[in-house]
Design an enzyme around this catalytic site. Structure first.
Site, PDB file in Angstrom:
ATOM      1  N   TRP A  16      68.561  55.467  71.383  1.00  0.00           N
ATOM      2  CA  TRP A  16      69.771  55.161  70.594  1.00  0.00           C
ATOM      3  C   TRP A  16      69.347  54.461  69.304  1.00  0.00           C
ATOM      4  O   TRP A  16      68.521  53.538  69.346  1.00  0.00           O
ATOM      5  CB  TRP A  16      70.698  54.255  71.411  1.00  0.00           C
ATOM      6  CG  TRP A  16      72.054  54.145  70.816  1.00  0.00           C
ATOM      7  CD1 TRP A  16      72.447  53.260  69.854  1.00  0.00           C
ATOM      8  CD2 TRP A  16      73.185  54.959  71.117  1.00  0.00           C
ATOM      9  NE1 TRP A  16      73.766  53.481  69.535  1.00  0.00           N
ATOM     10  CE2 TRP A  16      74.247  54.516  70.299  1.00  0.00           C
ATOM     11  CE3 TRP A  16      73.409  56.030  72.002  1.00  0.00           C
ATOM     12  CZ2 TRP A  16      75.515  55.099  70.329  1.00  0.00           C
ATOM     13  CZ3 TRP A  16      74.670  56.600  72.037  1.00  0.00           C
ATOM     14  CH2 TRP A  16      75.704  56.141  71.206  1.00  0.00           C
ATOM     15  N   HIS A  58      78.557  47.282  80.510  1.00  0.00           N
ATOM     16  CA  HIS A  58      78.038  47.760  79.215  1.00  0.00           C
ATOM     17  C   HIS A  58      79.089  47.634  78.103  1.00  0.00           C
ATOM     18  O   HIS A  58      78.774  47.293  76.972  1.00  0.00           O
ATOM     19  CB  HIS A  58      77.609  49.220  79.387  1.00  0.00           C
ATOM     20  CG  HIS A  58      77.054  49.896  78.185  1.00  0.00           C
ATOM     21  ND1 HIS A  58      76.108  49.340  77.351  1.00  0.00           N
ATOM     22  CD2 HIS A  58      77.307  51.131  77.668  1.00  0.00           C
ATOM     23  CE1 HIS A  58      75.808  50.195  76.394  1.00  0.00           C
ATOM     24  NE2 HIS A  58      76.524  51.281  76.551  1.00  0.00           N
TER      25      HIS A  58
HETATM   26  N1  KYN Z   1      72.121  51.528  73.427  1.00  0.00           N
HETATM   27  C1  KYN Z   1      73.098  51.261  72.531  1.00  0.00           C
HETATM   28  C2  KYN Z   1      72.871  50.364  71.492  1.00  0.00           C
HETATM   29  C3  KYN Z   1      73.872  50.071  70.606  1.00  0.00           C
HETATM   30  C4  KYN Z   1      75.099  50.660  70.749  1.00  0.00           C
HETATM   31  C5  KYN Z   1      75.350  51.551  71.759  1.00  0.00           C
HETATM   32  C6  KYN Z   1      74.362  51.857  72.652  1.00  0.00           C
HETATM   33  C7  KYN Z   1      74.610  52.790  73.748  1.00  0.00           C
HETATM   34  O1  KYN Z   1      73.793  52.918  74.616  1.00  0.00           O
HETATM   35  C8  KYN Z   1      75.890  53.540  73.797  1.00  0.00           C
HETATM   36  C9  KYN Z   1      75.873  54.757  74.668  1.00  0.00           C
HETATM   37  N2  KYN Z   1      77.190  55.241  74.811  1.00  0.00           N
HETATM   38  C10 KYN Z   1      75.369  54.511  76.036  1.00  0.00           C
HETATM   39  O2  KYN Z   1      76.138  53.981  76.833  1.00  0.00           O
HETATM   40  O3  KYN Z   1      74.261  54.899  76.359  1.00  0.00           O
HETATM   41 ZN    ZN Z   2      77.706  55.206  77.491  1.00  0.00          ZN
HETATM   42 ZN    ZN Z   3      74.573  54.432  78.333  1.00  0.00          ZN
END
Ligand code: KYN
Ligand code: ZN
Ligand code: ZN
Length: 205
Positions: free
Chosen positions: A17, A57
């Site tokens: 990410w 999360h």
């Molecule tokens: N690692 C991140 C860092 C910053 C912002 C979002 C993420 C995410 O991981 C979002 C993704 N929808 C997730 O659940 O894997």
């Molecule tokens: Zn996610």
């Molecule tokens: Zn995730």
């Protein structure tokens, strides 16, 4: 029994990410030093490669990985083709028999180059979570890294899936998988404080 590995490989340099911790594996205590064995060290985000999200999360009051029912991640799952769609909604499930189905895996094939993090991914429409919830679905999986757009801050799809009791499995690798019915096994690690966890996801015919 035929087994399909639907996990993304974890290796140094793999896409993560944007801005998140890079994946790193090293032999930190080699045989020459320990006198007997090679011992590795890992540095990684909890959202690396194929992984599950815990509600914590995106919700400070939400369940952590250790609190999640492992039954969610073992059992019958239906792989559904949604190739080439901008978004995934209830309309994409017209004609799909979800009777008795608790787990759906969407095959978008939108993550075209597995060596790079995708810039655009299809997202989940607001009507999907209520629809899937009413059908008794408890787990949704996708072959892309999020159920919301990459630049989303409010994470409406994460929130609404959670409100309808649907758990999230992200970044599957479904390129080689024919749509249809399988058994899924994708267990998270027993992370007591986890907001997410990598999984080894497999499908069995
Ligand atoms: N690692 C991140 C860092 C910053 C912002 C979002 C993420 C995410 O991981 C979002 C993704 N929808 C997730 O659940 O894997
Ligand atoms: Zn996610
Ligand atoms: Zn995730």
């Amino acid at each position: 029994m035929k087994i399909f590995d639907v996990s993304r490989k974890l290796n140094n340099g793999m896409p993560v990410w944007p801005g998140d911790t890079a994946f790193q594996y090293e032999v930190s205590w080699p045989m020459e030093e320990s006198g007997s064995v090679n011992v590795g060290r890992l540095e990684l985000s909890t959202h690396t490669g194929t992984h599950v999200d815990a509600p914590f999360h995106f919700d400070n009051e939400g369940k952590k990985i250790i609190d999640l029912d492992l039954n969610l991640y073992i059992g019958p799952a239906k792989v559904i083709d949604v190739i080439g769609k901008e978004s995934i909604g209830a309309a994409d499930l017209i004609g799909v028999d979800l009777d008795g189905c608790k787990r759906v895996l969407f095959r978008t094939l939108a993550w075209e180059n597995p060596n790079e993090f995708p810039e655009r991914i299809p997202h989940i429409e607001p009507n999907l979570a209520p629809f899937l919830g009413s059908k008794g679905i408890k787990l949704i999986g996708l072959d892309v890294p999020s159920v919301d757009p990459i630049d989303s801050k409010e994470l409406p799809a994460h929130q609404s899936l959670n409100e309808h009791g649907i758990h999230i499995l992200e970044s599957l690798m479904l390129d080689e998988i024919e749509p249809g019915d399988y058994e899924l096994i994708a267990l998270p690690l027993p992370l007591v404080e986890g907001d997410g966890s990598p999984v080894r996801a497999v499908l069995r015919k």
